[in-house]
Design a protein around this motif. Structure first.
Motif, PDB file in Angstrom:
ATOM      1  N   LYS A 121     -19.713 -48.742  55.522  1.00  0.00           N
ATOM      2  CA  LYS A 121     -19.038 -47.985  54.179  1.00  0.00           C
ATOM      3  C   LYS A 121     -17.880 -47.553  54.779  1.00  0.00           C
ATOM      4  O   LYS A 121     -18.069 -46.577  55.779  1.00  0.00           O
ATOM      5  CB  LYS A 121     -19.992 -47.091  53.783  1.00  0.00           C
ATOM      6  CG  LYS A 121     -19.555 -46.205  52.555  1.00  0.00           C
ATOM      7  CD  LYS A 121     -20.293 -45.389  51.882  1.00  0.00           C
ATOM      8  CE  LYS A 121     -19.707 -44.677  50.886  1.00  0.00           C
ATOM      9  NZ  LYS A 121     -20.594 -43.484  50.099  1.00  0.00           N
ATOM     10  N   GLY A 122     -16.711 -48.167  54.550  1.00  0.00           N
ATOM     11  CA  GLY A 122     -15.454 -47.736  54.760  1.00  0.00           C
ATOM     12  C   GLY A 122     -14.433 -47.393  53.809  1.00  0.00           C
ATOM     13  O   GLY A 122     -14.765 -47.500  52.628  1.00  0.00           O
ATOM     14  N   PRO A 123     -13.198 -47.159  54.137  1.00  0.00           N
ATOM     15  CA  PRO A 123     -12.128 -46.931  53.292  1.00  0.00           C
ATOM     16  C   PRO A 123     -11.944 -48.028  52.307  1.00  0.00           C
ATOM     17  O   PRO A 123     -11.834 -48.898  52.686  1.00  0.00           O
ATOM     18  CB  PRO A 123     -10.952 -46.075  53.972  1.00  0.00           C
ATOM     19  CG  PRO A 123     -10.944 -46.817  55.206  1.00  0.00           C
ATOM     20  CD  PRO A 123     -12.358 -47.185  55.455  1.00  0.00           C
ATOM     21  N   ALA A 124     -11.105 -47.395  51.161  1.00  0.00           N
ATOM     22  CA  ALA A 124     -10.667 -48.642  50.256  1.00  0.00           C
ATOM     23  C   ALA A 124      -9.562 -49.518  50.990  1.00  0.00           C
ATOM     24  O   ALA A 124      -9.137 -49.201  52.177  1.00  0.00           O
ATOM     25  CB  ALA A 124      -9.970 -48.044  49.056  1.00  0.00           C
ATOM     26  N   LEU A 125      -9.262 -50.623  50.446  1.00  0.00           N
ATOM     27  CA  LEU A 125      -8.216 -51.383  51.155  1.00  0.00           C
ATOM     28  C   LEU A 125      -6.850 -50.935  50.898  1.00  0.00           C
ATOM     29  O   LEU A 125      -6.590 -50.296  49.932  1.00  0.00           O
ATOM     30  CB  LEU A 125      -8.402 -53.051  50.362  1.00  0.00           C
ATOM     31  CG  LEU A 125      -9.328 -53.671  50.138  1.00  0.00           C
ATOM     32  CD1 LEU A 125      -9.326 -55.090  49.554  1.00  0.00           C
ATOM     33  CD2 LEU A 125     -10.194 -53.938  51.864  1.00  0.00           C
ATOM     34  N   GLY A 126      -5.973 -50.824  51.777  1.00  0.00           N
ATOM     35  CA  GLY A 126      -4.736 -50.382  51.822  1.00  0.00           C
ATOM     36  C   GLY A 126      -4.503 -48.921  52.441  1.00  0.00           C
ATOM     37  O   GLY A 126      -3.360 -48.778  52.458  1.00  0.00           O
ATOM     38  N   PHE A 127      -5.472 -48.422  52.719  1.00  0.00           N
ATOM     39  CA  PHE A 127      -5.214 -47.075  53.313  1.00  0.00           C
ATOM     40  C   PHE A 127      -4.970 -47.274  54.969  1.00  0.00           C
ATOM     41  O   PHE A 127      -3.926 -46.700  55.272  1.00  0.00           O
ATOM     42  CB  PHE A 127      -6.611 -46.332  53.337  1.00  0.00           C
ATOM     43  CG  PHE A 127      -6.475 -45.711  51.754  1.00  0.00           C
ATOM     44  CD1 PHE A 127      -5.734 -44.778  51.538  1.00  0.00           C
ATOM     45  CD2 PHE A 127      -7.628 -46.000  50.939  1.00  0.00           C
ATOM     46  CE1 PHE A 127      -5.876 -44.136  50.079  1.00  0.00           C
ATOM     47  CE2 PHE A 127      -7.555 -45.271  49.844  1.00  0.00           C
ATOM     48  CZ  PHE A 127      -6.651 -44.537  49.333  1.00  0.00           C
ATOM     49  N   PHE A 128      -5.688 -47.986  55.646  1.00  0.00           N
ATOM     50  CA  PHE A 128      -5.885 -48.031  57.079  1.00  0.00           C
ATOM     51  C   PHE A 128      -5.936 -49.498  57.687  1.00  0.00           C
ATOM     52  O   PHE A 128      -6.765 -50.036  57.233  1.00  0.00           O
ATOM     53  CB  PHE A 128      -6.771 -47.270  57.970  1.00  0.00           C
ATOM     54  CG  PHE A 128      -6.798 -45.704  57.287  1.00  0.00           C
ATOM     55  CD1 PHE A 128      -5.721 -44.702  57.467  1.00  0.00           C
ATOM     56  CD2 PHE A 128      -7.814 -45.295  56.586  1.00  0.00           C
ATOM     57  CE1 PHE A 128      -5.963 -43.490  57.113  1.00  0.00           C
ATOM     58  CE2 PHE A 128      -7.826 -43.978  55.988  1.00  0.00           C
ATOM     59  CZ  PHE A 128      -7.120 -43.184  56.238  1.00  0.00           C
ATOM     60  N   GLU A 129      -4.517 -49.790  58.263  1.00  0.00           N
ATOM     61  CA  GLU A 129      -4.513 -51.319  58.696  1.00  0.00           C
ATOM     62  C   GLU A 129      -5.671 -51.660  59.438  1.00  0.00           C
ATOM     63  O   GLU A 129      -6.325 -52.851  59.701  1.00  0.00           O
ATOM     64  CB  GLU A 129      -3.183 -51.621  59.190  1.00  0.00           C
ATOM     65  CG  GLU A 129      -3.251 -52.908  59.581  1.00  0.00           C
ATOM     66  CD  GLU A 129      -1.758 -53.168  60.049  1.00  0.00           C
ATOM     67  OE1 GLU A 129      -1.564 -54.470  60.536  1.00  0.00           O
ATOM     68  OE2 GLU A 129      -1.053 -52.481  59.968  1.00  0.00           O
ATOM     69  N   ASP A 130      -6.031 -50.737  60.402  1.00  0.00           N
ATOM     70  CA  ASP A 130      -7.286 -50.933  61.426  1.00  0.00           C
ATOM     71  C   ASP A 130      -8.455 -50.455  61.426  1.00  0.00           C
ATOM     72  O   ASP A 130      -9.352 -50.524  62.134  1.00  0.00           O
ATOM     73  CB  ASP A 130      -6.623 -50.363  62.938  1.00  0.00           C
ATOM     74  CG  ASP A 130      -6.560 -48.614  62.615  1.00  0.00           C
ATOM     75  OD1 ASP A 130      -6.591 -48.505  61.350  1.00  0.00           O
ATOM     76  OD2 ASP A 130      -6.336 -48.053  63.576  1.00  0.00           O
ATOM     77  N   SER A 131      -8.669 -50.539  60.155  1.00  0.00           N
ATOM     78  CA  SER A 131     -10.482 -50.014  59.645  1.00  0.00           C
ATOM     79  C   SER A 131     -11.071 -51.338  59.988  1.00  0.00           C
ATOM     80  O   SER A 131     -10.692 -52.347  59.870  1.00  0.00           O
ATOM     81  CB  SER A 131     -10.481 -49.941  58.116  1.00  0.00           C
ATOM     82  OG  SER A 131      -9.666 -48.589  58.032  1.00  0.00           O
ATOM     83  N   GLN A 132     -12.271 -50.847  60.672  1.00  0.00           N
ATOM     84  CA  GLN A 132     -13.332 -52.075  61.165  1.00  0.00           C
ATOM     85  C   GLN A 132     -14.356 -51.573  60.152  1.00  0.00           C
ATOM     86  O   GLN A 132     -15.194 -50.614  60.247  1.00  0.00           O
ATOM     87  CB  GLN A 132     -13.545 -51.659  62.590  1.00  0.00           C
ATOM     88  CG  GLN A 132     -12.475 -51.936  63.598  1.00  0.00           C
ATOM     89  CD  GLN A 132     -11.879 -53.373  63.403  1.00  0.00           C
ATOM     90  OE1 GLN A 132     -12.849 -54.419  63.588  1.00  0.00           O
ATOM     91  NE2 GLN A 132     -10.784 -53.648  63.590  1.00  0.00           N
ATOM     92  N   TYR A 133     -14.808 -52.636  59.674  1.00  0.00           N
ATOM     93  CA  TYR A 133     -16.106 -52.682  58.757  1.00  0.00           C
ATOM     94  C   TYR A 133     -17.204 -53.693  59.261  1.00  0.00           C
ATOM     95  O   TYR A 133     -17.031 -54.711  59.824  1.00  0.00           O
ATOM     96  CB  TYR A 133     -15.620 -53.344  57.408  1.00  0.00           C
ATOM     97  CG  TYR A 133     -14.689 -52.731  56.666  1.00  0.00           C
ATOM     98  CD1 TYR A 133     -14.940 -51.681  55.643  1.00  0.00           C
ATOM     99  CD2 TYR A 133     -13.256 -52.717  56.969  1.00  0.00           C
ATOM    100  CE1 TYR A 133     -13.922 -50.948  55.255  1.00  0.00           C
ATOM    101  CE2 TYR A 133     -12.207 -52.238  56.246  1.00  0.00           C
ATOM    102  CZ  TYR A 133     -12.464 -51.162  55.146  1.00  0.00           C
ATOM    103  OH  TYR A 133     -11.647 -50.541  54.635  1.00  0.00           O
ATOM    104  N   GLN A 134     -18.387 -53.044  59.382  1.00  0.00           N
ATOM    105  CA  GLN A 134     -19.706 -53.882  59.578  1.00  0.00           C
ATOM    106  C   GLN A 134     -20.253 -54.204  58.604  1.00  0.00           C
ATOM    107  O   GLN A 134     -20.317 -53.750  57.535  1.00  0.00           O
ATOM    108  CB  GLN A 134     -20.457 -53.013  60.755  1.00  0.00           C
ATOM    109  CG  GLN A 134     -19.569 -52.820  62.091  1.00  0.00           C
ATOM    110  CD  GLN A 134     -20.259 -51.990  63.134  1.00  0.00           C
ATOM    111  OE1 GLN A 134     -21.332 -51.558  62.835  1.00  0.00           O
ATOM    112  NE2 GLN A 134     -19.419 -51.524  63.984  1.00  0.00           N
ATOM    113  N   SER A 135     -21.469 -55.186  58.802  1.00  0.00           N
ATOM    114  CA  SER A 135     -22.387 -55.522  57.881  1.00  0.00           C
ATOM    115  C   SER A 135     -23.593 -54.680  57.874  1.00  0.00           C
ATOM    116  O   SER A 135     -24.401 -54.482  58.775  1.00  0.00           O
ATOM    117  CB  SER A 135     -22.539 -57.042  58.034  1.00  0.00           C
ATOM    118  OG  SER A 135     -21.304 -57.774  57.988  1.00  0.00           O
ATOM    119  N   GLU A 136     -24.167 -54.585  56.617  1.00  0.00           N
ATOM    120  CA  GLU A 136     -25.576 -53.969  56.413  1.00  0.00           C
ATOM    121  C   GLU A 136     -26.287 -54.923  55.911  1.00  0.00           C
ATOM    122  O   GLU A 136     -25.980 -55.816  55.240  1.00  0.00           O
ATOM    123  CB  GLU A 136     -25.496 -52.941  55.530  1.00  0.00           C
ATOM    124  CG  GLU A 136     -27.054 -52.163  55.065  1.00  0.00           C
ATOM    125  CD  GLU A 136     -27.019 -50.686  56.081  1.00  0.00           C
ATOM    126  OE1 GLU A 136     -28.209 -50.446  55.977  1.00  0.00           O
ATOM    127  OE2 GLU A 136     -26.042 -50.328  56.483  1.00  0.00           O
TER     128      GLU A 136
END
Length: 214
Positions: free
Chosen positions: A168-183
């Motif tokens: 569960k990460g931030p919306a698209l467009g806020f932080f370029e380096d956001s890393q999302y993982q799978s549940e």
């Protein structure tokens, strides 16, 4: 000028409709529609001439369906242009479609790079999942989107799909380096997953009250 603007909005609405699936893929691939192990249906009803909501069903593999739903902040032509951009990025990232975390991580990176120079922040929420009809499991990740509901029809239980940690990460467009993982979680043959945008939960009733689908 008003007539020209109205014609442009109508054209934008027609183009936007072409981004939505005209038919649903069948899983496993090659099976007849009545033999498919997954059933899809959707309702798309924008509040204005054009909206910022979008979804797609991806043919990830013979036995894997990818489901992506997104909601662009704002309405009108601006939102429609952003939707068109997301649609193009999804096609470019098809090689990552089997991995929700990697898929949304790269989608966010590409999205942020495109819109970083705009004068106004253009963000979008998104939820992406992959359903595997062979294993009976669903893997997913969430970029600031309302979590889908899982309806367990065999036990008559309704619950949100859990999104923990980096799933569960931030919306698209806020932080370029956001890393999302799978549940991941298992599904049963009678389960139904309800995906929606905040247009449903924020709709007003006859008395002006907001809806509450939770």
């Amino acid at each position: 000028k008003n007539a020209v603007m109205e014609e442009d909005l109508q054209m934008a609405r027609e183009i936007q409709q072409t981004f939505l699936p005209a038919s649903y893929p069948v899983f496993p691939r090659g099976a007849r529609p009545e033999e498919g192990l997954l059933r899809f249906s959707h309702l798309y009803y924008p509040s204005g001439a054009v909206g910022g909501d979008f979804f797609d069903i991806l043919d990830v593999s013979d036995t894997q369906a990818g489901i992506c739903i997104a909601d662009v902040a704002g309405h009108s032509v601006r939102a429609a242009l952003v939707v068109a951009t997301i649609r193009g990025l999804i096609e470019e990232l098809s090689s990552l479609a089997h991995d929700p975390g990697a898929f949304i991580t790269q989608l966010n990176r590409s999205y942020t790079c495109i819109f970083r120079t705009t004068h106004e922040l253009l963000f979008a929420t998104a939820f992406y999942c992959v359903v595997d009809v062979t294993t009976g499991r669903i893997s997913y990740t969430n970029a600031g989107h309302p979590p889908p509901f899982r309806l367990r029809r065999d036990t008559r239980v309704v619950e949100e799909l859990p999104c923990r940690g980096a799933a569960k990460g931030p919306a698209l467009g806020f932080f370029e380096d956001s890393q999302y993982q799978s549940e991941k979680c298992p599904l049963t043959p009678s389960d139904m997953i309800l995906f929606y945008t905040d247009g449903l939960s924020e709709a007003k009733g006859a008395e002006g009250e907001y809806g509450d689908i939770g």
